[in-house]
Scaffold this active site. Structure first.
Site, PDB file in Angstrom:
ATOM      1  N   ASP A   1       0.813  -1.226   0.000  1.00  0.00           N
ATOM      2  CA  ASP A   1       0.000   0.000   0.000  1.00  0.00           C
ATOM      3  C   ASP A   1       0.840   1.266   0.000  1.00  0.00           C
ATOM      4  O   ASP A   1       0.408   2.297   0.496  1.00  0.00           O
ATOM      5  CB  ASP A   1      -0.968   0.029   1.202  1.00  0.00           C
ATOM      6  CG  ASP A   1      -1.822  -1.216   1.264  1.00  0.00           C
ATOM      7  OD1 ASP A   1      -2.300  -1.650   0.199  1.00  0.00           O
ATOM      8  OD2 ASP A   1      -1.993  -1.773   2.359  1.00  0.00           O
TER       9      ASP A   1
ATOM     10  N   LYS B   1       2.125   2.062  -5.048  1.00  0.00           N
ATOM     11  CA  LYS B   1       2.789   1.536  -6.248  1.00  0.00           C
ATOM     12  C   LYS B   1       1.956   1.734  -7.499  1.00  0.00           C
ATOM     13  O   LYS B   1       2.497   1.901  -8.584  1.00  0.00           O
ATOM     14  CB  LYS B   1       3.089   0.041  -6.083  1.00  0.00           C
ATOM     15  CG  LYS B   1       4.149  -0.259  -5.053  1.00  0.00           C
ATOM     16  CD  LYS B   1       4.378  -1.746  -4.922  1.00  0.00           C
ATOM     17  CE  LYS B   1       3.161  -2.500  -4.454  1.00  0.00           C
ATOM     18  NZ  LYS B   1       2.718  -2.145  -3.096  1.00  0.00           N
TER      19      LYS B   1
ATOM     20  N   GLY C   1      -4.075  -4.259  -4.408  1.00  0.00           N
ATOM     21  CA  GLY C   1      -5.055  -3.240  -4.768  1.00  0.00           C
ATOM     22  C   GLY C   1      -4.299  -2.007  -5.188  1.00  0.00           C
ATOM     23  O   GLY C   1      -3.593  -1.414  -4.386  1.00  0.00           O
ATOM     24  N   HIS C   2      -4.362  -1.685  -6.463  1.00  0.00           N
ATOM     25  CA  HIS C   2      -3.621  -0.531  -6.960  1.00  0.00           C
ATOM     26  C   HIS C   2      -4.601   0.537  -7.429  1.00  0.00           C
ATOM     27  O   HIS C   2      -5.465   0.268  -8.255  1.00  0.00           O
ATOM     28  CB  HIS C   2      -2.703  -0.954  -8.113  1.00  0.00           C
ATOM     29  CG  HIS C   2      -1.560  -1.814  -7.654  1.00  0.00           C
ATOM     30  ND1 HIS C   2      -0.795  -2.554  -8.505  1.00  0.00           N
ATOM     31  CD2 HIS C   2      -1.067  -2.034  -6.419  1.00  0.00           C
ATOM     32  CE1 HIS C   2       0.139  -3.205  -7.804  1.00  0.00           C
ATOM     33  NE2 HIS C   2      -0.015  -2.904  -6.545  1.00  0.00           N
TER      34      HIS C   2
ATOM     35  N   GLY D   1       0.419  14.239  -3.780  1.00  0.00           N
ATOM     36  CA  GLY D   1      -1.013  14.122  -4.011  1.00  0.00           C
ATOM     37  C   GLY D   1      -1.263  12.944  -4.917  1.00  0.00           C
ATOM     38  O   GLY D   1      -0.324  12.403  -5.518  1.00  0.00           O
TER      39      GLY D   1
ATOM     40  N   LYS E   1       3.032  10.384  -0.754  1.00  0.00           N
ATOM     41  CA  LYS E   1       2.151  10.953   0.278  1.00  0.00           C
ATOM     42  C   LYS E   1       2.852  11.902   1.256  1.00  0.00           C
ATOM     43  O   LYS E   1       2.475  11.952   2.438  1.00  0.00           O
ATOM     44  CB  LYS E   1       1.457   9.813   1.037  1.00  0.00           C
ATOM     45  CG  LYS E   1       0.433   9.062   0.173  1.00  0.00           C
ATOM     46  CD  LYS E   1      -0.404   8.123   1.004  1.00  0.00           C
ATOM     47  CE  LYS E   1      -1.815   7.987   0.486  1.00  0.00           C
ATOM     48  NZ  LYS E   1      -2.657   7.101   1.291  1.00  0.00           N
TER      49      LYS E   1
ATOM     50  N   GLN F   1       2.126  -5.996  -3.144  1.00  0.00           N
ATOM     51  CA  GLN F   1       2.424  -6.043  -1.707  1.00  0.00           C
ATOM     52  C   GLN F   1       3.741  -5.288  -1.431  1.00  0.00           C
ATOM     53  O   GLN F   1       4.050  -4.357  -2.143  1.00  0.00           O
ATOM     54  CB  GLN F   1       2.470  -7.486  -1.178  1.00  0.00           C
ATOM     55  CG  GLN F   1       1.104  -8.183  -1.195  1.00  0.00           C
ATOM     56  CD  GLN F   1       0.780  -8.811  -2.535  1.00  0.00           C
ATOM     57  OE1 GLN F   1       1.616  -9.472  -3.132  1.00  0.00           O
ATOM     58  NE2 GLN F   1      -0.431  -8.621  -3.004  1.00  0.00           N
TER      59      GLN F   1
HETATM   60  P1  IMP Z   1      -2.672 -12.739   1.655  1.00  0.00           P
HETATM   61  O1  IMP Z   1      -1.745 -12.179   0.644  1.00  0.00           O
HETATM   62  O2  IMP Z   1      -4.119 -12.514   1.308  1.00  0.00           O
HETATM   63  O3  IMP Z   1      -2.369 -14.162   2.002  1.00  0.00           O
HETATM   64  O4  IMP Z   1      -2.463 -11.919   3.019  1.00  0.00           O
HETATM   65  C1  IMP Z   1      -1.274 -12.025   3.773  1.00  0.00           C
HETATM   66  C2  IMP Z   1      -0.887 -10.690   4.387  1.00  0.00           C
HETATM   67  O5  IMP Z   1      -0.506  -9.811   3.349  1.00  0.00           O
HETATM   68  C3  IMP Z   1      -2.026  -9.992   5.135  1.00  0.00           C
HETATM   69  O6  IMP Z   1      -1.470  -9.269   6.226  1.00  0.00           O
HETATM   70  C4  IMP Z   1      -2.577  -9.022   4.115  1.00  0.00           C
HETATM   71  O7  IMP Z   1      -3.214  -7.900   4.723  1.00  0.00           O
HETATM   72  C5  IMP Z   1      -1.294  -8.623   3.419  1.00  0.00           C
HETATM   73  N1  IMP Z   1      -1.516  -8.154   2.046  1.00  0.00           N
HETATM   74  C6  IMP Z   1      -1.783  -8.911   0.966  1.00  0.00           C
HETATM   75  N2  IMP Z   1      -1.889  -8.154  -0.129  1.00  0.00           N
HETATM   76  C7  IMP Z   1      -1.646  -6.896   0.260  1.00  0.00           C
HETATM   77  C8  IMP Z   1      -1.576  -5.645  -0.434  1.00  0.00           C
HETATM   78  O8  IMP Z   1      -1.719  -5.542  -1.656  1.00  0.00           O
HETATM   79  N3  IMP Z   1      -1.299  -4.568   0.332  1.00  0.00           N
HETATM   80  C9  IMP Z   1      -1.077  -4.651   1.661  1.00  0.00           C
HETATM   81  N4  IMP Z   1      -1.135  -5.781   2.348  1.00  0.00           N
HETATM   82  C10 IMP Z   1      -1.402  -6.896   1.648  1.00  0.00           C
END
Ligand code: IMP
Length: 423
Positions: free
Chosen positions: A13, A16, A40-41, A414, A330, A223
């Site tokens: 988060d 990216k 989530g982008h 921003g 940010k 991630q």
């Molecule tokens: P999983 O990838 O769904 O197995 O989640 C494992 C961990 O990675 C959890 O703490 C999620 O919140 C975190 N996580 C997975 N994808 C993202 C992302 O795109 N952004 C932030 N945290 C993520």
């Protein structure tokens, strides 16, 4: 920039999506190489908001070829829905190419993700419940994996789904969860095959040839570094290699072909899900970051945990990824704080260390040692030149890059494409 990896230097988060969209303007090929729709982008172009979870953010550049490479796990329903969403909003997705070796997320992966999380009880990881971990588990186990290329042979696909479903149903029944009808599952997936199979290509070869012919290739990480299954805060991590090595194995390109590795970090820190977070805040300063920074997950809507910037963690990210530069996002969210503390070391049971502890128990015991920087009050969202930032904001950036030992070459002020400062 040649072949450039853009990856998260924190816990995901970091922004990216906006950063890859920024670089993708000049890219010929954009590659997702790990993870799935747990990512989530968010991209903001004018009044339009695009939330992407699987298709590379670089798809917004109409002349770039977007690629989902072998290291990804794909939920075909999510893929097709995302293609339709983009197509419906005028974004051309016909150039998308998908590796035949990427693995499919099956319905039982999501059910098992949920079941394992429930069983972990207070030790839950806080996964996105998108089936990511169980899909990668099957990839490693091999016998129960189903890949994108399997969609091309409906007869074999049905047989495979039937065999795997019987095994998964046995496991699900041990968790007290509902079994799956293998025929329904196979038909649901095959109904999407004609949208997916035509996009299959030898993506490793495509990427390789693009790099060799001098094209700009952008590798888009999902991630963040501290969620890497090998190098993150295990077990509170995701199930893929989010660090630079993941771009190598996840796309089939040897390490020598990469030119730049850009780490993306917020000017502060957030984390979603459980796990250690030394600079976490539970006070008004944290609440302010969440409020001003809009710190809610794109995928799950969960509120992100806020904290001050952690240079110990960023130094680690610079090391494990061989970062060549940083993109700090940010910075505008920090406007209005009188003081801005930065963690420069940890205290682990009375011993000070500048390195991220390599033992989980030590990380859990770590408390941050802060250097407190003066804040700034000005709205900086319209600043486009580094020299026009308040002196204290410039001092903050210079202090952080010195402390990490990696240049901060871009700063965003921003969410809009143009709200960035290049140094
Ligand atoms: P999983 O990838 O769904 O197995 O989640 C494992 C961990 O990675 C959890 O703490 C999620 O919140 C975190 N996580 C997975 N994808 C993202 C992302 O795109 N952004 C932030 N945290 C993520």
């Amino acid at each position: 920039m040649g072949a450039t990896i853009v990856l998260g230097a924190q816990w995901g988060d970091e922004g990216k999506g906006r950063v890859t969209d920024f670089f993708a303007e000049a890219a010929d090929v954009v590659v997702r190489y790990q993870g799935g729709n747990n990512a989530g982008h968010t991209i903001i172009i004018g009044d339009e908001h695009f939330a992407l979870s699987l298709i590379p953010s670089g798809v917004m550049n109409p002349s770039a070829v977007p690629i989902i490479a072998n290291g990804c796990v794909i939920d075909p329903a999510v893929l097709v829905a995302e293609m339709d969403m983009l197509g419906g909003r005028g974004v051309d997705v016909s150039r998308l190419r998908i590796s035949p070796d990427a693995h499919l997320i099956m319905p039982w992966h999501k059910a098992l993700d949920e079941a394992y999380e429930t069983r972990r009880g207070p030790g839950a990881i806080g996964t996105t419940k998108k089936g990511i971990g169980p899909a990668y588990q099957d990839k490693v186990i091999r016998s129960s994996a189903i890949r994108v290329q399997d969609l091309a042979d409906p007869v074999a696909f049905r047989e495979r789904v039937e065999r795997v479903a019987s095994e998964k149903n046995a496991i699900l029944s041990a968790f007290g969860a509902e079994p799956y009808d293998s025929t329904d599952v196979a038909e649901d997936y095959l109904a999407l095959a004609d949208r997916v199979v035509p996009l299959i290509a030898d993506t490793a070869l495509l990427i390789h040839d693009a790099i060799r012919s001098g094209k700009e290739v952008l590798f888009e990480g999902a991630q963040g570094t501290l969620l890497d299954v090998d190098h993150g805060t295990y077990p509170f991590v995701t199930s893929s290699n989010t660090t630079a090595g993941g771009a190598v194995t996840g796309s089939g390109i040897g390490p020598k072909l990469f030119d730049e590795i850009v780490g993306v970090s917020k000017a502060y820190t957030t984390r979603v899900g459980e796990g250690p977070f030394p600079t976490e805040l539970h006070d008004e300063a944290g609440a302010r970051m969440v409020r001003v920074g809009g710190e809610f997950g794109v995928v799950t809507g969960r509120q992100r945990r806020p904290g001050w910037l952690d240079v110990v963690a960023l130094r680690y990210a610079a090391r494990v990824n061989s970062l060549t530069s940083l993109f700090l996002t940010k910075l505008d969210v920090l406007s209005g704080f009188d003081e801005v503390p930065v963690a420069v070391a940890y205290d682990v049971r009375g011993t000070k260390t500048a390195h991220l502890p390599h033992l989980a128990a030590d990380l859990a015991a770590a408390t941050p040692v802060y250097e407190v920087m003066p804040g700034w009050q000005e709205d900086i969202s319209a600043v486009r030149d580094f020299a026009d930032l308040p002196a204290t904001a410039r001092a903050y950036i210079e202090f952080v890059e010195d402390a990490i030992g990696t240049p901060i070459r871009w700063v965003s002020v921003g969410p809009e494409r143009q709200q960035a400062i290049q140094r």
